[in-house]
Scaffold this motif. Sequence first.
Motif, PDB file in Angstrom:
ATOM      1  N   ALA A   1       0.808  -1.224   0.000  1.00 12.03           N
ATOM      2  CA  ALA A   1       0.000   0.000   0.000  1.00 12.03           C
ATOM      3  C   ALA A   1       0.843   1.276   0.000  1.00 12.03           C
ATOM      4  O   ALA A   1       0.299   2.365  -0.166  1.00 12.03           O
ATOM      5  N   THR A   2       2.144   1.154   0.192  1.00 13.21           N
ATOM      6  CA  THR A   2       3.026   2.318   0.207  1.00 13.21           C
ATOM      7  C   THR A   2       3.624   2.509  -1.181  1.00 13.21           C
ATOM      8  O   THR A   2       4.274   1.608  -1.705  1.00 13.21           O
ATOM      9  N   SER A   3       3.414   3.668  -1.744  1.00 13.04           N
ATOM     10  CA  SER A   3       3.970   3.948  -3.070  1.00 13.04           C
ATOM     11  C   SER A   3       5.326   4.642  -2.942  1.00 13.04           C
ATOM     12  O   SER A   3       5.669   5.186  -1.890  1.00 13.04           O
ATOM     13  N   VAL A   4       6.062   4.633  -4.027  1.00  9.27           N
ATOM     14  CA  VAL A   4       7.337   5.360  -4.063  1.00  9.27           C
ATOM     15  C   VAL A   4       7.055   6.844  -3.856  1.00  9.27           C
ATOM     16  O   VAL A   4       7.817   7.543  -3.189  1.00  9.27           O
ATOM     17  N   GLN A   5       5.936   7.325  -4.381  1.00 10.82           N
ATOM     18  CA  GLN A   5       5.556   8.725  -4.199  1.00 10.82           C
ATOM     19  C   GLN A   5       5.323   9.034  -2.710  1.00 10.82           C
ATOM     20  O   GLN A   5       5.733  10.076  -2.212  1.00 10.82           O
ATOM     21  N   ASP A   6       4.660   8.121  -1.995  1.00 10.72           N
ATOM     22  CA  ASP A   6       4.456   8.292  -0.550  1.00 10.72           C
ATOM     23  C   ASP A   6       5.792   8.449   0.163  1.00 10.72           C
ATOM     24  O   ASP A   6       5.956   9.317   1.024  1.00 10.72           O
ATOM     25  N   LEU A   7       6.725   7.600  -0.184  1.00 13.07           N
ATOM     26  CA  LEU A   7       8.032   7.616   0.448  1.00 13.07           C
ATOM     27  C   LEU A   7       8.794   8.900   0.107  1.00 13.07           C
ATOM     28  O   LEU A   7       9.351   9.553   1.001  1.00 13.07           O
ATOM     29  N   ALA A   8       8.798   9.267  -1.155  1.00 10.22           N
ATOM     30  CA  ALA A   8       9.483  10.500  -1.572  1.00 10.22           C
ATOM     31  C   ALA A   8       8.887  11.705  -0.856  1.00 10.22           C
ATOM     32  O   ALA A   8       9.617  12.572  -0.348  1.00 10.22           O
ATOM     33  N   GLN A   9       7.577  11.746  -0.776  1.00 13.27           N
ATOM     34  CA  GLN A   9       6.901  12.864  -0.112  1.00 13.27           C
ATOM     35  C   GLN A   9       7.254  12.919   1.372  1.00 13.27           C
ATOM     36  O   GLN A   9       7.520  13.992   1.907  1.00 13.27           O
ATOM     37  N   ALA A  10       7.266  11.796   2.044  1.00 17.72           N
ATOM     38  CA  ALA A  10       7.596  11.759   3.472  1.00 17.72           C
ATOM     39  C   ALA A  10       9.024  12.231   3.733  1.00 17.72           C
ATOM     40  O   ALA A  10       9.318  12.799   4.780  1.00 17.72           O
ATOM     41  N   LEU A  11       9.901  11.985   2.776  1.00 15.40           N
ATOM     42  CA  LEU A  11      11.307  12.369   2.920  1.00 15.40           C
ATOM     43  C   LEU A  11      11.603  13.767   2.397  1.00 15.40           C
ATOM     44  O   LEU A  11      12.699  14.286   2.592  1.00 15.40           O
ATOM     45  N   GLY A  12      10.639  14.348   1.687  1.00 13.53           N
ATOM     46  CA  GLY A  12      10.878  15.647   1.072  1.00 13.53           C
ATOM     47  C   GLY A  12      11.834  15.542  -0.107  1.00 13.53           C
ATOM     48  O   GLY A  12      12.589  16.479  -0.394  1.00 13.53           O
ATOM     49  N   LEU A  13      11.786  14.407  -0.794  1.00 16.26           N
ATOM     50  CA  LEU A  13      12.641  14.182  -1.954  1.00 16.26           C
ATOM     51  C   LEU A  13      11.774  13.995  -3.195  1.00 16.26           C
ATOM     52  O   LEU A  13      10.590  13.676  -3.091  1.00 16.26           O
ATOM     53  N   SER A  14      12.391  14.135  -4.338  1.00 16.30           N
ATOM     54  CA  SER A  14      11.686  13.788  -5.567  1.00 16.30           C
ATOM     55  C   SER A  14      11.824  12.281  -5.776  1.00 16.30           C
ATOM     56  O   SER A  14      12.697  11.633  -5.194  1.00 16.30           O
ATOM     57  N   LYS A  15      10.945  11.731  -6.618  1.00 15.25           N
ATOM     58  CA  LYS A  15      11.060  10.310  -6.929  1.00 15.25           C
ATOM     59  C   LYS A  15      12.397  10.036  -7.608  1.00 15.25           C
ATOM     60  O   LYS A  15      13.031   9.011  -7.350  1.00 15.25           O
ATOM     61  N   ALA A  16      12.857  10.976  -8.436  1.00 14.15           N
ATOM     62  CA  ALA A  16      14.153  10.811  -9.119  1.00 14.15           C
ATOM     63  C   ALA A  16      15.297  10.724  -8.105  1.00 14.15           C
ATOM     64  O   ALA A  16      16.207   9.899  -8.253  1.00 14.15           O
ATOM     65  N   ALA A  17      15.238  11.536  -7.065  1.00 18.77           N
ATOM     66  CA  ALA A  17      16.276  11.496  -6.026  1.00 18.77           C
ATOM     67  C   ALA A  17      16.243  10.160  -5.291  1.00 18.77           C
ATOM     68  O   ALA A  17      17.291   9.605  -4.950  1.00 18.77           O
ATOM     69  N   LEU A  18      15.057   9.655  -5.062  1.00 15.86           N
ATOM     70  CA  LEU A  18      14.906   8.358  -4.409  1.00 15.86           C
ATOM     71  C   LEU A  18      15.513   7.249  -5.275  1.00 15.86           C
ATOM     72  O   LEU A  18      16.260   6.394  -4.788  1.00 15.86           O
ATOM     73  N   TYR A  19      15.215   7.310  -6.581  1.00 12.54           N
ATOM     74  CA  TYR A  19      15.740   6.297  -7.500  1.00 12.54           C
ATOM     75  C   TYR A  19      17.246   6.427  -7.714  1.00 12.54           C
ATOM     76  O   TYR A  19      17.891   5.489  -8.180  1.00 12.54           O
ATOM     77  N   HIS A  20      17.812   7.560  -7.354  1.00 11.91           N
ATOM     78  CA  HIS A  20      19.265   7.718  -7.403  1.00 11.91           C
ATOM     79  C   HIS A  20      19.929   6.788  -6.380  1.00 11.91           C
ATOM     80  O   HIS A  20      21.033   6.289  -6.600  1.00 11.91           O
TER      81      HIS A  20
END
Length: 191
Positions: free
Chosen positions: A24-43
């Motif tokens: 139920a947790t999306s990559v967008q949820d995680l990026a938002q919680a961290l204050g990062l973009s999805k691209a930064a997360l995928y880095h």
Amino acid sequence: MVTTTRDRILEEAAKLFTEKGYEATSVQDLAQALGLSKAALYHHFGSKEEILYEISLLALKGLVAAGEKALEVADPKEALRRFMEAHARYFEENYPFFVTMLQGIKSLSPENRLKTIALRDRHEENLRAILRRGVEQGVFREVDVALAGRAVLSMLNWMIRWFRPDGPMRAEEVARAYHDLILRGLERGGA
């Protein structure tokens, strides 16, 4: 203590996966919680599963290390108590990682699941070694060591369903109570 972005991602993901579930947790949820973009997360991680896998490996490696110290104790009853306390303490101190690992293992790819299961099995084998030693020394009655090991781990792992780190009992206290219950069933001639 310096925390890297990668560490922050793992910590936040473990919290979200524990609260919402991995699926139920999306990559967008995680990026938002961290204050990062999805691209930064995928880095830092190639996929959401890679994050889950890393959390699972960290949790299992820590759990194995915590439990292995009990193998050094000669007395099987004391070794069993220390193993159970170490397992419970590790669970409480690493709650989001532990819960994520335990609940998320089914969401890993077959290859990653095999690697995590190998670590899980190592932890279980350490417990079985303690139980086997107790049976061989006549401290514990003759039992199916594999079944007894699964029973001990089931009791400890089921704590994820009801135990809260901010609750009235510490996880080690629960482990000691479980240890007492188990020994009364394992000791030769009863307690």
